[in-house]
Enzyme design. Structure first.
Site, PDB file in Angstrom:
ATOM      1  N   GLY A  60      -2.070   2.832   8.527  1.00  0.00           N
ATOM      2  CA  GLY A  60      -1.710   1.589   7.839  1.00  0.00           C
ATOM      3  C   GLY A  60      -2.754   0.527   8.105  1.00  0.00           C
ATOM      4  N   ASP A  90     -11.183  -5.480   6.863  1.00  0.00           N
ATOM      5  CA  ASP A  90     -10.340  -6.686   6.853  1.00  0.00           C
ATOM      6  C   ASP A  90     -10.165  -7.224   8.275  1.00  0.00           C
ATOM      7  OD1 ASP A  90     -10.031  -6.480   4.123  1.00  0.00           O
ATOM      8  OD2 ASP A  90      -8.273  -5.192   4.300  1.00  0.00           O
ATOM      9  N   ASP A  99       0.844  -1.201   0.000  1.00  0.00           N
ATOM     10  CA  ASP A  99       0.000   0.000   0.000  1.00  0.00           C
ATOM     11  C   ASP A  99       0.874   1.242   0.000  1.00  0.00           C
ATOM     12  OD1 ASP A  99      -2.125  -1.725   0.187  1.00  0.00           O
ATOM     13  OD2 ASP A  99      -2.666  -1.210   2.249  1.00  0.00           O
TER      14      ASP A  99
HETATM   15  O1  RIB Z   1      -9.004  -3.322   2.535  1.00  0.00           O
HETATM   16  C1  RIB Z   1      -7.866  -2.528   2.486  1.00  0.00           C
HETATM   17  C2  RIB Z   1      -6.934  -3.019   1.435  1.00  0.00           C
HETATM   18  O2  RIB Z   1      -7.532  -2.840   0.176  1.00  0.00           O
HETATM   19  C3  RIB Z   1      -5.632  -2.265   1.363  1.00  0.00           C
HETATM   20  O3  RIB Z   1      -4.647  -2.806   2.203  1.00  0.00           O
HETATM   21  C4  RIB Z   1      -5.282  -2.295  -0.102  1.00  0.00           C
HETATM   22  O4  RIB Z   1      -4.205  -3.120  -0.393  1.00  0.00           O
HETATM   23  C5  RIB Z   1      -6.548  -2.750  -0.813  1.00  0.00           C
HETATM   24  O5  RIB Z   1      -6.385  -3.989  -1.310  1.00  0.00           O
END
Ligand code: RIB
Length: 296
Positions: A277, A244, A13
């Site tokens: 991050g 995530d 990222d």
């Molecule tokens: O969900 C967040 C992620 O989405 C980031 O880390 C980026 O890489 C994208 O894939």
């Protein structure tokens, strides 16, 4: 210890912070730049591992500098990358602009799109060994479909975070034990234009948990009633990776039952936004327990 198999992306990222989003054709000065490990697959794998799950990641990185750095980070987090593939295509990349309290992301899939269904066939043992299989949509749709088929073949619950948003074939939806979209992703997944989000959720009774940002998450029970897990109040620094964290936590706590897992996942997601991050703020099990004790 829950054995979680993640099938998904690994990205670097590249994050720029700005006062506001630039208009089309405009050049703005940014405030800060930093690079962080990311990718929805890797993020969810790290979230689950920090919370005590035994995690294996099936994915693909390039034979390049970012690929090596990302493998090292994953290994440091205790994620099993023994089955992570390497290719001559460049490692996946995400450019992320943070502004106005939100983020805007452009992803270049690169090596992530080299993870093919036949690779999962070769790694079928990983499906046998898992308690839960978790996937997202940053690898090819055919690969996600194969992951669902293999999970079904081995009787493992298949959790699908349908991000980035994508219409999903009915056969994939049928094999999904739990879909974890936000509102926009659910509409796309069901290929529906507009419509009330609660009505959309009721199209998948017992099989959809929707994330609603600060409002927490909702689960549509089998009888169509909605269970609401309120969000936890924190001061947000960077919301990238909150979804995530929710997904990784949900998989890690899956054996506790969905409503209990959702409460823990919302708390973990809240903690994750308190640092810059995608992965930096993801809590360990101890940090999560501490937060819950303080909030009790
Ligand atoms: O969900 C967040 C992620 O989405 C980031 O880390 C980026 O890489 C994208 O894939």
């Amino acid at each position: 210890m829950t054995r979680v198999l993640v099938v998904g992306s690994v990205n670097m990222d590249l994050v720029v912070e700005a006062e506001r989003y630039p208009r089309l054709g405009e050049t703005l000065f940014g405030k800060r730049f930093a690079s962080y490990p990311g990718g929805k697959g890797a993020n969810q794998a790290v979230a689950a591992a920090r919370l005590g799950a035994q995690v294996t990641l099936l994915g693909c990185v390039g034979r390049d500098m970012f690929g090596s750095q990302l493998k090292e980070t994953l290994q440091g987090e205790g994620v099993d990358i023994g089955r992570l593939r390497e290719t001559d295509v460049a490692t996946g990349l995400a450019t992320i602009t943070l502004a106005e309290g939100d983020n805007a992301i452009v992803v270049v899939p690169g090596a992530n799109h080299e993870l093919l269904p036949q690779h999962l066939n070769q790694d079928e043992q990983a499906f046998r060994d898992a308690d839960v299989v978790l996937a997202q949509m940053e690898v090819p749709l055919a690969t996600v479909e194969r992951a669902a088929e293999l999970a079904q073949r081995h009787g493992k619950p298949f959790l699908l975070n349908p991000a980035p948003a994508h219409p999903l074939p009915p056969s994939l939806l049928e094999r999904t034990a739990l879909l974890t979209p936000n509102e926009h992703e659910l509409a796309q997944a069901l290929d529906e234009r507009g419509g009330d989000w609660q009505a959309l959720m009721r199209k998948l009774p017992g099989r959809v948990a929707m994330t609603r940002g600060k409002d927490g998450a909702y689960f549509c029970r089998a009888d169509g009633s909605l269970h609401h897990q309120p969000g936890f109040v924190v001061s947000a620094v960077d919301t990238t990776g909150a979804g995530d964290t929710f997904n990784g936590a949900l998989a890690a706590f899956w054996p506790q039952g969905l409503e209990a897992a959702m409460a823990l996942a919302c708390a973990a997601a809240a903690l994750s936004v308190t640092r810059a991050g995608a992965q930096s703020g993801m809590p360990t099990l101890a940090a999560l327990q501490q937060m819950l004790k303080e909030q009790a």
